[in-house]
Design an enzyme around this catalytic site. Structure first.
Site, PDB file in Angstrom:
ATOM      1  N   HIS A   1      -5.213   2.296  -6.801  1.00  0.00           N
ATOM      2  CA  HIS A   1      -6.337   2.109  -5.877  1.00  0.00           C
ATOM      3  C   HIS A   1      -7.656   1.928  -6.651  1.00  0.00           C
ATOM      4  CE1 HIS A   1      -3.737   3.039  -2.469  1.00  0.00           C
ATOM      5  NE2 HIS A   1      -4.704   2.595  -1.697  1.00  0.00           N
TER       6      HIS A   1
ATOM      7  N   ASP B   1       0.841  -1.206   0.000  1.00  0.00           N
ATOM      8  CA  ASP B   1       0.000   0.000   0.000  1.00  0.00           C
ATOM      9  C   ASP B   1       0.873   1.252   0.000  1.00  0.00           C
ATOM     10  OD1 ASP B   1      -2.533   1.224   0.041  1.00  0.00           O
ATOM     11  OD2 ASP B   1      -2.527   1.393   2.217  1.00  0.00           O
TER      12      ASP B   1
ATOM     13  N   HIS C   1      -5.722  -5.603   1.461  1.00  0.00           N
ATOM     14  CA  HIS C   1      -5.770  -4.330   0.720  1.00  0.00           C
ATOM     15  C   HIS C   1      -4.462  -4.048  -0.044  1.00  0.00           C
ATOM     16  CE1 HIS C   1      -6.686  -0.057   0.009  1.00  0.00           C
ATOM     17  NE2 HIS C   1      -5.466   0.202   0.439  1.00  0.00           N
TER      18      HIS C   1
HETATM   19 ZN   LIG Z   1      -4.476   2.063   0.306  1.00  0.00          ZN
END
Ligand SMILES: [Zn+2]
Length: 362
Positions: free
Chosen positions: A255, A170, A272
């Site tokens: 994203h 991320d 994620h």
């Molecule tokens: Zn993120």
């Protein structure tokens, strides 16, 4: 040129800091509601309650597992029934997002205690709401970030290393997406949307530099169950640098593709950051970045065990049809278009398939 910058009120990262929670809490309120991840509840609820003593009127509540409208309404009601003046979220990104929204709705202060360093949710004012089935529904930008983010590296290292590495995935997106927004002239998420400050761009760049320098060393140390300087640097990169970077510079197609991937049920066990990093590879292809940069990113992700192919994301059958569905979902999201590249269903579909091919060849 206009510009804006937002951040949490304070960020404190120190080993053992969770045992000093009361000192921090005293600055924020006397009537706290603790929202705690279910699997951490037994470990923390009782000991924290005892440690805080009679100075506070505490209420502890287990998080229901999904940051959905229903869960937010439930927690908001508990907070208002308790008269909470501060909400303490202890757990992963979805727990913290639910706590952030409940704090916003009840006008309470917000203290975020991440138990894992897998996303940049703890620092940001963004709340991502999912359906009860885990499909992304919408993102809200709250007017305020958490008042305090308290990070205890001993707690982070006690969680599986996979979470820390997903956080690296991320956080690695932060600079690539900041650059995409800068090149496209798109806006951040602060006070309605402004161009990024120089400070925010420097933070996003530093986030990238720290990760390239330290992530592999941090992985090895965390696997050995120890906290080293590299682990602490990566926790800061995943949480603070990435959080400030994405919120103040904007996210982009990495994203956007992540969000679109959530339409596929087989991907719900994937974290994620693991989806986002595959989205980064797609973004680099979409923007036609130099081959050397893409290859370097692929090699780096592989060294950390992060997914670089569709098969790594558990997408193994009917691949073309599923990629088409993901591409169709991705173009509906505004963030996917925060790039200088033309973005339609065909372009996204091609970028995903090309990134997968590059990943398989790496
Ligand atoms: Zn993120």
């Amino acid at each position: 040129m206009s510009r804006s910058f937002g951040s949490p009120g304070r960020y404190v990262q120190r080993r053992g800091e969770i045992s000093r929670l009361g000192e921090h809490l005293a600055d924020l309120g006397r009537q706290p509601l603790f929202l705690v991840d279910a699997f951490l509840y037994d470990r923390y609820a009782e000991s924290l309650g005892k440690g805080l003593g009679s100075d506070f009127q505490c209420r502890f509540e287990k998080f229901g597992g999904e940051c959905s409208d229903r869960e937010i309404a439930r927690v908001t009601k508990i907070a208002s029934d308790h008269g909470a003046d501060v909400i303490v979220g202890i757990g992963g990104g979805k727990t913290l997002d639910t706590a952030k929204m409940a704090a916003h709705r009840t006008n309470a202060r917000m203290l975020a205690v991440p138990s894992i360093a897998s996303t940049d949710a703890p620092t940001s004012a963004v709340v991502v709401v999912y359906t009860d089935e885990g499909v992304l529904q919408e993102a809200h930008n709250l007017p305020r970030n958490p008042d305090l983010v308290l990070v205890d590296p001993d707690v982070i290292v006690a969680a599986p290393v996979r979470f820390l590495m997903a956080g690296v995935g991320d956080a690695l997106a932060t600079w690539y997406e900041a650059r995409a927004n800068f090149d496209a002239g798109t806006l951040n998420y602060i006070s309605g949307g402004f161009p990024a400050t120089r400070a925010a761009l420097a933070i996003a760049r530093e986030c990238h530099a720290v990760i390239l320098e330290q992530a592999l060393m941090a992985k090895q140390a965390a696997e050995a169950g120890v906290v080293t300087r590299a682990v602490e640097d990566i926790i800061e990169a995943n949480t603070l640098l990435s959080g400030l970077g994405f919120e103040n510079c904007g996210v982009s197609a990495a994203h956007g593709i992540h969000d679109a991937l959530t339409v596929l049920p087989e991907i719900h066990g994937v974290l994620h950051g693991e989806k986002v990093i595959f989205g980064v590879l797609c973004l680099l292809v979409l923007e036609n970045r130099p081959q050397a940069e893409i290859e370097e990113t692929l090699r780096f992700c592989r060294s950390l065990g992060l997914p670089i192919t569709l098969a790594d994301l558990n997408i193994k059958e009917d691949v073309r049809a599923k990629v088409r569905r993901v591409a169709e979902a991705a173009v509906k999201g505004k963030i996917t278009h925060a790039t200088r590249a033309p973005v339609g269903v065909e372009e996204i579909e091609a970028a995903i398939l090309a990134a997968d091919a590059l990943g398989r060849a790496a």
